[in-house]
Design a protein around this motif. Sequence first.
Motif, PDB file in Angstrom:
ATOM      1  N   ARG A  64       0.865  -1.175   0.000  1.00 36.36           N
ATOM      2  CA  ARG A  64       0.000   0.000   0.000  1.00 36.36           C
ATOM      3  C   ARG A  64       0.903   1.227   0.000  1.00 36.36           C
ATOM      4  N   TYR A  65       0.401   2.305  -0.588  1.00 34.50           N
ATOM      5  CA  TYR A  65       1.127   3.566  -0.496  1.00 34.50           C
ATOM      6  C   TYR A  65       0.103   4.695  -0.400  1.00 34.50           C
ATOM      7  N   SER A  66       0.553   5.840   0.045  1.00 35.25           N
ATOM      8  CA  SER A  66      -0.397   6.901   0.377  1.00 35.25           C
ATOM      9  C   SER A  66      -0.477   7.968  -0.701  1.00 35.25           C
ATOM     10  N   LEU A  67      -1.707   8.385  -0.947  1.00 36.22           N
ATOM     11  CA  LEU A  67      -1.991   9.547  -1.772  1.00 36.22           C
ATOM     12  C   LEU A  67      -2.306  10.716  -0.850  1.00 36.22           C
ATOM     13  N   ARG A  68      -2.297  11.910  -1.394  1.00 37.17           N
ATOM     14  CA  ARG A  68      -2.690  13.089  -0.634  1.00 37.17           C
ATOM     15  C   ARG A  68      -3.908  13.718  -1.301  1.00 37.17           C
ATOM     16  N   GLN A  69      -4.996  13.770  -0.557  1.00 31.31           N
ATOM     17  CA  GLN A  69      -6.229  14.356  -1.091  1.00 31.31           C
ATOM     18  C   GLN A  69      -6.474  15.711  -0.434  1.00 31.31           C
ATOM     19  N   SER A  70      -6.637  16.725  -1.268  1.00 31.35           N
ATOM     20  CA  SER A  70      -6.873  18.080  -0.775  1.00 31.35           C
ATOM     21  C   SER A  70      -8.190  18.611  -1.306  1.00 31.35           C
TER      22      SER A  70
END
Length: 313
Positions: free
Chosen positions: A37-43
Amino acid sequence: MFLASTSKPIDEILKNAVEKIEAQNANLAVFTARQFRYSLRQSIVELTIKEPRQFNVLEEFIIRAAIEFEPPPTADELASVLGLDAVFVKSTISTLQTLQTLAVTTPITVTTEGRLFYEKGTVPKPPYTIQIYAISDSLAETITFQSETLDDVTINLPDLGKFVNIDHNIHKISTFSLEEIQQMLQDSGLAIHVPEAGKMITDFRVLAASKIIWKPISLFVIFNALEDKFIIQISSGKQILEAATNKIESLIKESKLSLETLCGLSDEAIKIKREEFLKKFQNQDLLETAILPQITPQNPEKKSPKTQKIDPN
Protein backbone atom coordinates in the motif's frame (compact mmCIF):
# COMPACT_ATOMS: atom_id res chain seq x y z
CA MET A 1 6.52 -23.13 -13.83
CA PHE A 2 9.32 -23.71 -11.35
CA LEU A 3 10.26 -27.00 -9.73
CA ALA A 4 7.95 -27.93 -6.90
CA SER A 5 10.81 -27.62 -4.41
CA THR A 6 11.40 -23.99 -5.32
CA SER A 7 9.23 -21.57 -3.38
CA LYS A 8 8.32 -18.19 -4.77
CA PRO A 9 7.26 -15.21 -2.64
CA ILE A 10 3.88 -14.63 -4.27
CA ASP A 11 0.92 -13.15 -2.43
CA GLU A 12 -2.21 -15.28 -2.52
CA ILE A 13 -4.31 -12.58 -4.17
CA LEU A 14 -1.87 -12.38 -7.09
CA LYS A 15 -1.56 -16.11 -7.81
CA ASN A 16 -4.13 -16.04 -10.61
CA ALA A 17 -2.35 -13.14 -12.30
CA VAL A 18 0.99 -14.97 -12.02
CA GLU A 19 -0.47 -18.17 -13.48
CA LYS A 20 -1.91 -16.18 -16.38
CA ILE A 21 1.43 -14.54 -17.16
CA GLU A 22 3.31 -17.83 -17.11
CA ALA A 23 0.63 -19.77 -19.01
CA GLN A 24 0.48 -17.25 -21.83
CA ASN A 25 4.23 -16.62 -22.07
CA ALA A 26 6.38 -19.76 -22.07
CA ASN A 27 9.57 -17.72 -21.87
CA LEU A 28 8.51 -15.78 -18.75
CA ALA A 29 8.61 -16.75 -15.10
CA VAL A 30 7.37 -14.62 -12.21
CA PHE A 31 9.97 -14.74 -9.44
CA THR A 32 7.91 -12.69 -7.00
CA ALA A 33 4.56 -10.92 -6.89
CA ARG A 34 3.78 -8.86 -3.84
CA GLN A 35 1.18 -6.29 -2.84
CA PHE A 36 1.90 -3.08 -0.97
CA ARG A 37 0.00 0.00 0.00
CA TYR A 38 1.13 3.57 -0.50
CA SER A 39 -0.40 6.90 0.38
CA LEU A 40 -1.99 9.55 -1.77
CA ARG A 41 -2.69 13.09 -0.63
CA GLN A 42 -6.23 14.36 -1.09
CA SER A 43 -6.87 18.08 -0.78
CA ILE A 44 -10.09 20.06 -0.91
CA VAL A 45 -9.59 22.93 -3.34
CA GLU A 46 -11.90 25.92 -3.54
CA LEU A 47 -12.08 27.43 -7.02
CA THR A 48 -13.35 30.89 -7.88
CA ILE A 49 -15.06 30.83 -11.27
CA LYS A 50 -16.34 33.50 -13.61
CA GLU A 51 -18.76 32.89 -16.45
CA PRO A 52 -19.84 35.32 -19.17
CA ARG A 53 -23.06 37.17 -19.94
CA GLN A 54 -23.87 39.43 -22.85
CA PHE A 55 -23.06 43.06 -22.15
CA ASN A 56 -25.72 45.76 -22.53
CA VAL A 57 -25.40 48.79 -24.82
CA LEU A 58 -24.03 51.13 -22.16
CA GLU A 59 -21.49 48.60 -20.90
CA GLU A 60 -20.30 47.99 -24.46
CA PHE A 61 -19.90 51.71 -25.11
CA ILE A 62 -17.97 52.31 -21.88
CA ILE A 63 -15.54 49.44 -22.51
CA ARG A 64 -15.13 50.38 -26.18
CA ALA A 65 -14.46 53.99 -25.27
CA ALA A 66 -11.80 52.94 -22.75
CA ILE A 67 -10.09 50.87 -25.45
CA GLU A 68 -10.42 53.19 -28.47
CA PHE A 69 -10.47 56.75 -27.14
CA GLU A 70 -7.14 58.54 -26.91
CA PRO A 71 -6.73 59.60 -24.22
CA PRO A 72 -9.26 57.37 -22.38
CA PRO A 73 -12.23 59.34 -21.05
CA THR A 74 -13.36 60.00 -17.51
CA ALA A 75 -16.82 59.08 -16.26
CA ASP A 76 -17.98 62.71 -16.47
CA GLU A 77 -16.71 63.03 -20.06
CA LEU A 78 -18.56 59.88 -21.08
CA ALA A 79 -21.75 61.09 -19.43
CA SER A 80 -21.46 64.35 -21.36
CA VAL A 81 -20.89 62.56 -24.68
CA LEU A 82 -23.84 60.23 -24.09
CA GLY A 83 -26.14 62.89 -22.66
CA LEU A 84 -26.74 60.74 -19.59
CA ASP A 85 -26.77 61.49 -15.89
CA ALA A 86 -23.19 61.11 -14.58
CA VAL A 87 -24.48 59.15 -11.57
CA PHE A 88 -25.93 56.49 -13.92
CA VAL A 89 -22.67 56.22 -15.91
CA LYS A 90 -20.57 56.08 -12.74
CA SER A 91 -22.79 53.32 -11.32
CA THR A 92 -22.28 51.20 -14.46
CA ILE A 93 -18.53 51.84 -14.33
CA SER A 94 -18.49 50.77 -10.66
CA THR A 95 -20.27 47.53 -11.57
CA LEU A 96 -17.71 46.80 -14.29
CA GLN A 97 -14.92 47.51 -11.82
CA THR A 98 -16.45 45.11 -9.32
CA LEU A 99 -16.48 42.47 -12.06
CA GLN A 100 -12.80 43.32 -12.73
CA THR A 101 -13.59 44.28 -16.30
CA LEU A 102 -12.41 47.83 -15.59
CA ALA A 103 -9.55 48.78 -13.33
CA VAL A 104 -10.28 51.04 -10.38
CA THR A 105 -8.55 54.04 -11.97
CA THR A 106 -9.24 57.34 -13.65
CA PRO A 107 -9.40 57.69 -16.62
CA ILE A 108 -11.29 54.51 -17.47
CA THR A 109 -8.97 51.52 -18.06
CA VAL A 110 -9.92 48.04 -19.27
CA THR A 111 -8.24 45.10 -17.53
CA THR A 112 -6.63 42.20 -19.40
CA GLU A 113 -9.46 39.97 -18.25
CA GLY A 114 -11.99 42.57 -19.35
CA ARG A 115 -10.52 42.61 -22.86
CA LEU A 116 -10.80 38.81 -23.08
CA PHE A 117 -14.49 38.96 -22.21
CA TYR A 118 -15.10 42.01 -24.43
CA GLU A 119 -13.64 40.23 -27.47
CA LYS A 120 -16.43 37.66 -27.07
CA GLY A 121 -19.11 40.31 -26.65
CA THR A 122 -19.52 39.62 -22.95
CA VAL A 123 -18.75 40.76 -19.43
CA PRO A 124 -18.34 38.36 -16.51
CA LYS A 125 -21.13 37.43 -14.16
CA PRO A 126 -20.39 37.86 -10.43
CA PRO A 127 -17.87 35.15 -9.46
CA TYR A 128 -18.91 32.05 -7.55
CA THR A 129 -16.98 29.28 -5.80
CA ILE A 130 -17.05 25.50 -5.96
CA GLN A 131 -15.08 22.81 -4.16
CA ILE A 132 -13.34 19.89 -5.83
CA TYR A 133 -10.81 17.27 -4.73
CA ALA A 134 -7.19 17.26 -5.86
CA ILE A 135 -5.45 13.87 -5.64
CA SER A 136 -1.67 14.04 -5.51
CA ASP A 137 0.04 10.75 -6.37
CA SER A 138 3.76 11.29 -5.86
CA LEU A 139 4.66 7.71 -6.74
CA ALA A 140 2.91 7.82 -10.12
CA GLU A 141 3.89 11.50 -10.46
CA THR A 142 0.35 12.64 -11.24
CA ILE A 143 -2.22 15.09 -9.96
CA THR A 144 -5.87 14.44 -10.76
CA PHE A 145 -9.01 16.38 -9.97
CA GLN A 146 -12.46 14.99 -9.29
CA SER A 147 -15.78 16.16 -7.94
CA GLU A 148 -16.17 13.29 -5.45
CA THR A 149 -13.94 12.31 -2.55
CA LEU A 150 -11.96 9.08 -2.66
CA ASP A 151 -13.15 6.26 -0.45
CA ASP A 152 -11.16 6.14 2.77
CA VAL A 153 -10.72 2.41 3.41
CA THR A 154 -8.39 0.42 5.63
CA ILE A 155 -5.79 -1.53 3.64
CA ASN A 156 -3.84 -4.12 5.61
CA LEU A 157 -0.73 -4.34 3.43
CA PRO A 158 2.94 -3.47 3.96
CA ASP A 159 3.61 0.25 3.55
CA LEU A 160 5.79 0.88 0.48
CA GLY A 161 6.86 4.15 2.10
CA LYS A 162 8.90 2.15 4.63
CA PHE A 163 11.08 0.87 1.80
CA VAL A 164 10.99 3.72 -0.72
CA ASN A 165 11.29 7.42 0.02
CA ILE A 166 8.25 9.09 -1.55
CA ASP A 167 8.42 12.89 -1.51
CA HIS A 168 4.85 14.11 -1.19
CA ASN A 169 5.88 17.77 -1.18
CA ILE A 170 6.81 17.81 -4.87
CA HIS A 171 3.13 17.74 -5.79
CA LYS A 172 1.80 19.97 -3.04
CA ILE A 173 -1.22 21.74 -4.53
CA SER A 174 -0.62 25.04 -2.73
CA THR A 175 2.79 25.42 -4.42
CA PHE A 176 1.30 25.64 -7.92
CA SER A 177 0.53 28.90 -9.67
CA LEU A 178 -2.95 29.86 -10.85
CA GLU A 179 -1.87 29.34 -14.47
CA GLU A 180 -0.67 25.80 -13.67
CA ILE A 181 -3.94 24.94 -11.89
CA GLN A 182 -5.91 26.36 -14.81
CA GLN A 183 -3.98 24.21 -17.29
CA MET A 184 -4.31 21.04 -15.21
CA LEU A 185 -8.05 21.54 -14.86
CA GLN A 186 -8.38 22.36 -18.55
CA ASP A 187 -6.64 19.05 -19.32
CA SER A 188 -8.77 17.14 -16.81
CA GLY A 189 -11.93 17.21 -18.91
CA LEU A 190 -14.06 18.43 -16.00
CA ALA A 191 -15.29 21.48 -17.98
CA ILE A 192 -14.49 23.80 -15.10
CA HIS A 193 -11.92 26.00 -16.86
CA VAL A 194 -13.05 26.57 -20.46
CA PRO A 195 -11.51 29.85 -21.69
CA GLU A 196 -12.92 29.54 -25.22
CA ALA A 197 -16.41 29.59 -23.71
CA GLY A 198 -15.55 32.41 -21.33
CA LYS A 199 -15.66 30.19 -18.24
CA MET A 200 -12.50 30.82 -16.27
CA ILE A 201 -10.95 30.01 -12.91
CA THR A 202 -9.74 33.27 -11.46
CA ASP A 203 -8.48 32.09 -8.08
CA PHE A 204 -7.98 28.97 -5.97
CA ARG A 205 -7.11 28.04 -2.42
CA VAL A 206 -6.53 24.81 -0.53
CA LEU A 207 -8.91 24.25 2.37
CA ALA A 208 -7.42 22.60 5.48
CA ALA A 209 -4.62 20.04 5.55
CA SER A 210 -4.44 17.26 2.98
CA LYS A 211 -5.87 13.87 3.89
CA ILE A 212 -3.97 10.61 3.52
CA ILE A 213 -5.72 8.02 1.36
CA TRP A 214 -4.21 4.54 1.02
CA LYS A 215 -4.04 2.73 -2.30
CA PRO A 216 -2.94 -0.86 -3.08
CA ILE A 217 -0.34 -1.62 -5.77
CA SER A 218 1.22 -4.82 -7.06
CA LEU A 219 4.90 -5.48 -7.74
CA PHE A 220 5.96 -8.20 -10.18
CA VAL A 221 9.53 -9.39 -10.76
CA ILE A 222 9.49 -11.31 -14.03
CA PHE A 223 12.35 -13.21 -15.66
CA ASN A 224 12.52 -13.29 -19.46
CA ALA A 225 14.46 -16.35 -20.61
CA LEU A 226 14.67 -15.18 -24.22
CA GLU A 227 16.66 -12.11 -23.26
CA ASP A 228 18.07 -13.45 -19.96
CA LYS A 229 16.88 -10.33 -18.15
CA PHE A 230 14.49 -9.26 -15.42
CA ILE A 231 11.42 -7.07 -15.76
CA ILE A 232 10.15 -5.11 -12.76
CA GLN A 233 6.59 -3.92 -13.07
CA ILE A 234 4.36 -1.90 -10.74
CA SER A 235 0.64 -1.89 -11.42
CA SER A 236 -2.57 -0.62 -9.89
CA GLY A 237 -5.41 -2.83 -11.02
CA LYS A 238 -5.03 -3.05 -14.79
CA GLN A 239 -3.01 0.15 -15.03
CA ILE A 240 0.77 -0.14 -15.28
CA LEU A 241 2.42 2.67 -13.32
CA GLU A 242 5.34 3.64 -15.55
CA ALA A 243 6.76 6.33 -13.25
CA ALA A 244 6.60 4.04 -10.20
CA THR A 245 8.18 1.17 -12.14
CA ASN A 246 11.01 3.40 -13.33
CA LYS A 247 11.58 4.68 -9.80
CA ILE A 248 11.86 1.18 -8.30
CA GLU A 249 14.12 -0.01 -11.14
CA SER A 250 16.37 3.02 -10.68
CA LEU A 251 16.66 2.51 -6.91
CA ILE A 252 17.59 -1.15 -7.40
CA LYS A 253 20.21 -0.33 -10.04
CA GLU A 254 21.70 2.31 -7.73
CA SER A 255 21.78 -0.25 -4.86
CA LYS A 256 19.50 1.99 -2.81
CA LEU A 257 16.88 -0.75 -2.63
CA SER A 258 17.09 -4.54 -2.80
CA LEU A 259 14.53 -7.15 -3.75
CA GLU A 260 15.47 -8.99 -0.58
CA THR A 261 14.40 -6.00 1.49
CA LEU A 262 11.31 -5.38 -0.59
CA CYS A 263 10.13 -8.92 -1.28
CA GLY A 264 12.32 -11.31 0.68
CA LEU A 265 13.99 -12.42 -2.56
CA SER A 266 17.77 -12.71 -2.03
CA ASP A 267 20.42 -12.54 -4.74
CA GLU A 268 21.18 -16.23 -4.11
CA ALA A 269 17.49 -17.15 -4.52
CA ILE A 270 17.32 -15.14 -7.75
CA LYS A 271 20.42 -16.92 -9.07
CA ILE A 272 18.99 -20.37 -8.27
CA LYS A 273 15.58 -19.56 -9.78
CA ARG A 274 17.19 -18.12 -12.90
CA GLU A 275 19.35 -21.21 -13.45
CA GLU A 276 16.38 -23.54 -12.86
CA PHE A 277 14.15 -21.75 -15.31
CA LEU A 278 16.82 -21.39 -18.00
CA LYS A 279 17.59 -25.10 -17.75
CA LYS A 280 13.92 -26.03 -17.98
CA PHE A 281 13.36 -23.59 -20.82
CA GLN A 282 16.28 -24.95 -22.81
CA ASN A 283 15.38 -28.58 -22.11
CA GLN A 284 11.93 -28.04 -23.53
CA ASP A 285 13.53 -26.70 -26.72
CA LEU A 286 11.56 -23.46 -26.51
CA LEU A 287 14.39 -21.01 -26.92
CA GLU A 288 14.07 -20.77 -30.70
CA THR A 289 10.30 -21.10 -30.99
CA ALA A 290 8.83 -19.02 -28.17
CA ILE A 291 7.38 -15.68 -29.28
CA LEU A 292 6.68 -12.86 -26.86
CA PRO A 293 3.17 -11.34 -27.10
CA GLN A 294 2.79 -7.73 -28.25
CA ILE A 295 6.26 -7.68 -29.83
CA THR A 296 6.96 -6.40 -33.33
CA PRO A 297 10.65 -6.79 -34.24
CA GLN A 298 11.73 -4.03 -36.60
CA ASN A 299 14.25 -6.28 -38.35
CA PRO A 300 14.16 -9.92 -37.18
CA GLU A 301 17.33 -10.75 -39.13
CA LYS A 302 19.46 -8.12 -37.42
CA LYS A 303 17.78 -7.09 -34.17
CA SER A 304 16.56 -8.90 -31.09
CA PRO A 305 12.90 -8.35 -30.24
CA LYS A 306 12.02 -5.72 -27.66
CA THR A 307 10.07 -6.82 -24.60
CA GLN A 308 7.01 -4.74 -23.82
CA LYS A 309 5.13 -4.47 -20.56
CA ILE A 310 3.23 -7.55 -19.42
CA ASP A 311 -0.45 -7.31 -18.56
CA PRO A 312 -0.92 -9.30 -15.30
CA ASN A 313 -4.71 -8.97 -15.42
